[in-house]
Write a protein that holds these residues in place. Structure first.
Motif, short mmCIF file in Angstrom:
data_model
loop_
_atom_site.label_atom_id
_atom_site.label_comp_id
_atom_site.label_asym_id
_atom_site.label_seq_id
_atom_site.Cartn_x
_atom_site.Cartn_y
_atom_site.Cartn_z
N MET A 399 0.84 -1.21 0.00
CA MET A 399 0.00 0.00 0.00
C MET A 399 0.87 1.25 0.00
O MET A 399 0.61 2.21 -0.73
N ALA A 400 1.93 1.24 0.81
CA ALA A 400 2.83 2.39 0.89
C ALA A 400 3.63 2.56 -0.40
O ALA A 400 4.17 3.65 -0.65
N SER A 401 3.71 1.51 -1.23
CA SER A 401 4.49 1.56 -2.48
C SER A 401 3.67 2.07 -3.66
O SER A 401 4.22 2.23 -4.76
N LEU A 402 2.39 2.29 -3.46
CA LEU A 402 1.55 2.82 -4.53
C LEU A 402 1.96 4.25 -4.88
O LEU A 402 2.60 4.93 -4.07
N ASP A 403 1.59 4.71 -6.07
CA ASP A 403 1.95 6.07 -6.43
C ASP A 403 1.18 7.08 -5.58
O ASP A 403 0.12 6.78 -5.04
N ARG A 404 1.75 8.25 -5.45
CA ARG A 404 1.26 9.23 -4.48
C ARG A 404 -0.19 9.64 -4.73
O ARG A 404 -0.98 9.77 -3.79
N LEU A 405 -0.56 9.83 -6.00
CA LEU A 405 -1.93 10.24 -6.30
C LEU A 405 -2.92 9.16 -5.88
O LEU A 405 -3.98 9.46 -5.32
N ALA A 406 -2.57 7.89 -6.12
CA ALA A 406 -3.46 6.79 -5.72
C ALA A 406 -3.63 6.74 -4.21
O ALA A 406 -4.73 6.50 -3.71
N ILE A 407 -2.53 6.98 -3.47
CA ILE A 407 -2.61 6.99 -2.01
C ILE A 407 -3.49 8.13 -1.54
O ILE A 407 -4.32 7.97 -0.64
#
Length: 440
Positions: A399-407
């Motif tokens: 989850m923390a490795s997702l791209d910033r916009l997705a987070i």
């Protein structure tokens, strides 16, 4: 009370689960993963497979303890609390609601590569309109036709891999067996995990077989085994396919990363095969999108009927067609976001909801074990604490490795769900409405 016949064997349930995952999607997202990992797509799928296996173990444990529909929502609600169960259901709703958007966006990206003179937005709108009309009317493809379409996808996937092998064998400078596809150029662990966070999109639906509980022989044992087998078989398919495609096209440069497999298909098979590949992929995306929208509308209808979502809009059926028209149209409107998002962000956003649900299911195993007055031997600690803890940490890392916009979008969805829960429960002073998952 009417009940479904228990006619499904372990093999039938496993085939259903693998078909539900639509394995050809490994080709649909290959270019994106190649760019993220710098040419180490197989490594991303290995990391994703390991994380999904430990999570599948937790799903299998909960499916054995609670052989009911509802999956993550039911498991978390029964083992931890009604309120956290609502959050798990809210995370699952994110997947259901936005998954059709991502499916149609991937299909549109490939059609745009094949017909660049037509705007991609036109293909997105076509997918939305056609599938929405079919779902509103309630026209269901016969099981035999669905089986044929699924067979077409598997044959196209097999042909793609076979042509990749043939292509590599025809180039003396490219060995058939190499560790290079697992390492890429300038690969590091952070890039692999970032790729794995997107690669997990291919695994979505491995737990969907829990909906077949009433139709399966000995569901307490069959469903858990099926969940593990589906995850293992799916992982092997994804890793093997990614390996041979990466061998055939080690470069991470594409005309369009969203439709990279179209370019690779032309290189390995020429104009005839690229047409066959495109047909197979679009058939897969269309049937998958049709099912995804139908599933999403049924979930929203159930939530509307039970008072979790607005009943007037979502909790009613069309008098003429007997389908949840309001929910179908909401799903179609949400899918219009595909006009503004790319494939990476849309799949990552969906994965945020999946990782949240996966994390809560892993946590539910630990909490359930802690509350049971049972022996605390080494085997029990391994199965009910260590394995789910690994699954929990792995999904949080993904989850923390997702791209910033997705987070950011995922956190916004979670905050909105939390505020909605506070409103539904009067500040958590009462339990939220419970969903009733009824077999039809």
């Amino acid at each position: 009370m009417a009940r479904l016949q228990r006619s499904l064997s372990l093999g039938a349930v496993v085939l259903f689960g693998i078909a539900y995952m639509t394995p050809i999607i490994v080709l649909g997202t290959f270019g994106i993963l190649a760019e993220i990992t710098r040419g180490a797509v197989p490594a991303a799928y290995v990391a994703a497979s390991v994380a999904m296996f430990f999570t599948a173990l937790s799903y299998a444990r909960m499916a054995r303890l609670f052989p009911v529909a509802g999956s993550a929502y039911s498991y978390v609600r029964r083992s931890i609390s009604d309120h956290l169960g609502f959050i798990a259901g809210w995370a699952v709703l994110l997947d259901y609601l936005f998954l059709p958007m991502a499916i149609w966006l991937i299909g549109a990206a490939y059609l745009h590569s094949a017909f660049p003179q037509l705007p991609q937005a036109l293909w997105v709108l076509t997918f939305i309109v056609v599938t929405s009309v079919i779902n509103v009317v309630g026209l269901r493809l016969a099981k035999g036709i669905n089986g044929v379409l699924m067979l077409v996808q598997f044959l196209v996937l097999l042909a793609f891999v076979a042509l990749c092998v043939h292509y590599v064998l025809g180039d003396a400078s490219k060995p058939l067996w190499s560790l290079q596809p697992f390492f890429g150029e300038g690969m590091n662990l952070n890039l692999v995990m970032a790729g794995a966070a997107v690669a997990c999109y291919s695994f979505l639906g491995f737990d969907a077989v829990s909906t077949l509980t009433e139709e399966t022989h000995d569901p307490e044992h069959t469903i858990p085994r099926a969940i593990l087998l589906i995850t293992l078989i799916g992982g092997l398919i994804f890793v093997a396919t990614a390996y041979f495609v990466q061998l055939a096209h080690p470069s991470v440069v594409f005309q369009s990363s969203d439709a990279a497999a179209y370019e690779i298909a032309r290189n390995i098979g020429g104009d005839v095969f690229v047409s066959v590949f495109l047909i197979g992929l679009i058939v897969g995306q269309f049937t998958s999108g049709l099912s995804a929208q139908a599933s999403a509308s049924r979930l929203m209808f159930a939530m509307g009927r039970d008072g979790v979502l607005p009943r007037a809009l979502l909790g009613t059926l069309s008098p003429r067609f007997g389908t949840p028209v309001g929910a179908i149209l909401v799903c179609a409107v949400v899918a219009l976001l595909a006009l503004k998002l790319d494939v990476t962000t849309s799949t990552s956003f969906i994965n945020f909801g999946a990782f949240l649900a996966f994390s809560l299911v892993n946590l539910s195993v630990i909490v359930h074990f802690a509350r049971q007055p049972q022996a605390r031997g080494p085997l029990q600690l391994l199965l009910y604490v260590l394995c789910p803890l690994i699954g929990l940490l792995a999904t949080l890392w993904l989850m923390a490795s997702l791209d910033r916009l997705a987070i950011m979008l995922g956190c916004a969805w979670l905050v909105f769900g939390g505020l909605y829960l506070l409103w539904l429960t009067g500040g958590l002073r009462r339990s939220p409405p419970q969903l009733q998952f009824e077999a039809e």
